[in-house]
Design a protein around this motif. Sequence first.
Motif, PDB file in Angstrom:
ATOM      1  N   GLY A  66      19.690 -58.063 -59.366  1.00  0.00           N
ATOM      2  CA  GLY A  66      19.344 -59.443 -59.669  1.00  0.00           C
ATOM      3  C   GLY A  66      20.550 -60.351 -59.730  1.00  0.00           C
ATOM      4  N   GLY A  67      21.693 -59.812 -59.555  1.00  0.00           N
ATOM      5  CA  GLY A  67      22.898 -60.628 -59.539  1.00  0.00           C
ATOM      6  C   GLY A  67      23.109 -61.202 -58.160  1.00  0.00           C
ATOM      7  N   GLN A  68      24.038 -62.104 -58.096  1.00  0.00           N
ATOM      8  CA  GLN A  68      24.317 -62.719 -56.823  1.00  0.00           C
ATOM      9  C   GLN A  68      25.612 -62.137 -56.273  1.00  0.00           C
ATOM     10  N   ALA A  69      25.544 -61.585 -55.113  1.00  0.00           N
ATOM     11  CA  ALA A  69      26.734 -61.028 -54.483  1.00  0.00           C
ATOM     12  C   ALA A  69      27.341 -62.085 -53.591  1.00  0.00           C
ATOM     13  N   VAL A  70      28.534 -62.486 -53.922  1.00  0.00           N
ATOM     14  CA  VAL A  70      29.235 -63.484 -53.127  1.00  0.00           C
ATOM     15  C   VAL A  70      30.555 -62.866 -52.682  1.00  0.00           C
ATOM     16  N   ALA A  71      30.785 -62.922 -51.422  1.00  0.00           N
ATOM     17  CA  ALA A  71      32.031 -62.379 -50.905  1.00  0.00           C
ATOM     18  C   ALA A  71      33.161 -63.358 -51.174  1.00  0.00           C
ATOM     19  N   ALA A  72      34.147 -62.910 -51.898  1.00  0.00           N
ATOM     20  CA  ALA A  72      35.303 -63.746 -52.173  1.00  0.00           C
ATOM     21  C   ALA A  72      36.200 -63.760 -50.957  1.00  0.00           C
ATOM     22  N   PRO A  73      36.737 -64.928 -50.623  1.00  0.00           N
ATOM     23  CA  PRO A  73      37.626 -64.951 -49.472  1.00  0.00           C
ATOM     24  C   PRO A  73      38.888 -64.140 -49.761  1.00  0.00           C
ATOM     25  N   SER A  74      39.228 -63.284 -48.822  1.00  0.00           N
ATOM     26  CA  SER A  74      40.422 -62.472 -49.008  1.00  0.00           C
ATOM     27  C   SER A  74      41.119 -62.236 -47.675  1.00  0.00           C
ATOM     28  N   PRO A  75      41.623 -63.327 -47.082  1.00  0.00           N
ATOM     29  CA  PRO A  75      42.246 -63.146 -45.778  1.00  0.00           C
ATOM     30  C   PRO A  75      43.415 -62.172 -45.805  1.00  0.00           C
ATOM     31  N   ALA A  76      44.188 -62.150 -46.859  1.00  0.00           N
ATOM     32  CA  ALA A  76      45.308 -61.211 -46.938  1.00  0.00           C
ATOM     33  C   ALA A  76      44.794 -59.783 -47.043  1.00  0.00           C
ATOM     34  N   GLY A  77      43.724 -59.584 -47.814  1.00  0.00           N
ATOM     35  CA  GLY A  77      43.156 -58.251 -47.965  1.00  0.00           C
ATOM     36  C   GLY A  77      42.598 -57.727 -46.662  1.00  0.00           C
ATOM     37  N   ASP A  78      41.940 -58.601 -45.878  1.00  0.00           N
ATOM     38  CA  ASP A  78      41.395 -58.179 -44.597  1.00  0.00           C
ATOM     39  C   ASP A  78      42.505 -57.778 -43.634  1.00  0.00           C
ATOM     40  N   ARG A  79      43.588 -58.551 -43.609  1.00  0.00           N
ATOM     41  CA  ARG A  79      44.690 -58.221 -42.713  1.00  0.00           C
ATOM     42  C   ARG A  79      45.338 -56.900 -43.097  1.00  0.00           C
ATOM     43  N   ALA A  80      45.381 -56.632 -44.398  1.00  0.00           N
ATOM     44  CA  ALA A  80      46.016 -55.389 -44.842  1.00  0.00           C
ATOM     45  C   ALA A  80      45.235 -54.172 -44.358  1.00  0.00           C
ATOM     46  N   LEU A  81      43.940 -54.332 -44.117  1.00  0.00           N
ATOM     47  CA  LEU A  81      43.121 -53.211 -43.686  1.00  0.00           C
ATOM     48  C   LEU A  81      43.014 -53.102 -42.166  1.00  0.00           C
ATOM     49  N   ALA A  82      43.409 -54.160 -41.465  1.00  0.00           N
ATOM     50  CA  ALA A  82      43.263 -54.167 -40.020  1.00  0.00           C
ATOM     51  C   ALA A  82      44.392 -53.381 -39.359  1.00  0.00           C
ATOM     52  N   PRO A  83      44.039 -52.448 -38.488  1.00  0.00           N
ATOM     53  CA  PRO A  83      45.086 -51.698 -37.790  1.00  0.00           C
ATOM     54  C   PRO A  83      45.699 -52.544 -36.687  1.00  0.00           C
ATOM     55  N   ARG A  84      46.891 -52.193 -36.280  1.00  0.00           N
ATOM     56  CA  ARG A  84      47.463 -52.801 -35.090  1.00  0.00           C
ATOM     57  C   ARG A  84      46.810 -52.094 -33.909  1.00  0.00           C
ATOM     58  N   VAL A  85      46.182 -52.823 -33.044  1.00  0.00           N
ATOM     59  CA  VAL A  85      45.500 -52.248 -31.887  1.00  0.00           C
ATOM     60  C   VAL A  85      46.479 -52.177 -30.721  1.00  0.00           C
ATOM     61  N   LEU A  86      46.620 -50.980 -30.187  1.00  0.00           N
ATOM     62  CA  LEU A  86      47.425 -50.750 -29.000  1.00  0.00           C
ATOM     63  C   LEU A  86      46.495 -50.276 -27.892  1.00  0.00           C
ATOM     64  N   THR A  87      46.663 -50.835 -26.717  1.00  0.00           N
ATOM     65  CA  THR A  87      45.821 -50.419 -25.601  1.00  0.00           C
ATOM     66  C   THR A  87      46.600 -49.461 -24.705  1.00  0.00           C
ATOM     67  N   TYR A  88      45.851 -48.556 -24.100  1.00  0.00           N
ATOM     68  CA  TYR A  88      46.473 -47.624 -23.164  1.00  0.00           C
ATOM     69  C   TYR A  88      45.687 -47.592 -21.871  1.00  0.00           C
ATOM     70  N   ASP A  89      46.416 -47.369 -20.779  1.00  0.00           N
ATOM     71  CA  ASP A  89      45.820 -47.275 -19.458  1.00  0.00           C
ATOM     72  C   ASP A  89      46.039 -45.854 -18.946  1.00  0.00           C
ATOM     73  N   ALA A  90      44.976 -45.090 -18.907  1.00  0.00           N
ATOM     74  CA  ALA A  90      45.041 -43.703 -18.440  1.00  0.00           C
ATOM     75  C   ALA A  90      44.484 -43.557 -17.029  1.00  0.00           C
ATOM     76  N   SER A  91      44.350 -44.665 -16.310  1.00  0.00           N
ATOM     77  CA  SER A  91      43.746 -44.596 -14.976  1.00  0.00           C
ATOM     78  C   SER A  91      44.586 -43.794 -13.986  1.00  0.00           C
ATOM     79  N   ALA A  92      45.880 -43.641 -14.245  1.00  0.00           N
ATOM     80  CA  ALA A  92      46.742 -42.861 -13.354  1.00  0.00           C
ATOM     81  C   ALA A  92      47.101 -41.496 -13.954  1.00  0.00           C
ATOM     82  N   SER A  93      46.310 -41.070 -14.940  1.00  0.00           N
ATOM     83  CA  SER A  93      46.596 -39.775 -15.580  1.00  0.00           C
ATOM     84  C   SER A  93      45.866 -38.615 -14.911  1.00  0.00           C
ATOM     85  N   ALA A  94      45.187 -38.909 -13.818  1.00  0.00           N
ATOM     86  CA  ALA A  94      44.535 -37.895 -12.977  1.00  0.00           C
ATOM     87  C   ALA A  94      43.671 -36.933 -13.792  1.00  0.00           C
TER      88      ALA A  94
END
Length: 187
Positions: free
Chosen positions: A22-50
């Motif tokens: 019965g309570g109200q769930a409100v998401a508190a803004p936490s841009p710093a918290g979200d960034r702390a959980l986000a991984p650095r995404v690295l892309t790889y190209d395996a098209s020439a890995s046969a």
Amino acid sequence: MHVRTLVRSATATLAMTLALAGGQAVAAPSPAGDRALAPRVLTYDASASAEFKSAVDRGAAIWNESVDGVELRPVATGRRADIRILADNGWPRALPTTLGNGIVYIGRQAVVQGYDTVRISAHELGHILGLPDRKPGPCSSLMSGSSAGTACKNPYPNAAERAEVERDFGGVSVRTAEGPRDVVTAD
């Protein structure tokens, strides 16, 4: 990625519990918290890995299962990858340029000698993620590379190797490069 998943699940569970009570769930803004959980995404190209493409994909998946600070994803068509993966007839090696960037060669010479392709892939990706060779070493150390012998099939980084990658990437969404590396790691 296990920590991010756990945090997101706990947050969702708490919000649902509050709503049901019965309570109200409100998401508190936490841009710093979200960034702390986000991984650095690295892309790889395996098209020439046969014939090693599935081993490369599995090696990347192992790193994704093992650390939170970085995530390896196949590059989208038409985009430039952070990591290029090539097959050749030499010995496996990595040519890092900056942290998270470079070229990996999955050399057939080690495969012919009996080394495991998934271990080779995860090991060489480890170099791109900033890890050095640790030779000689036991099979429990991914970065022991060929010194663990052909019977070693362990493709997983140990706790110290995981911790080093986590320190280097820090679980943030943006990180500046560590600078060029002119050392070729051949295993």
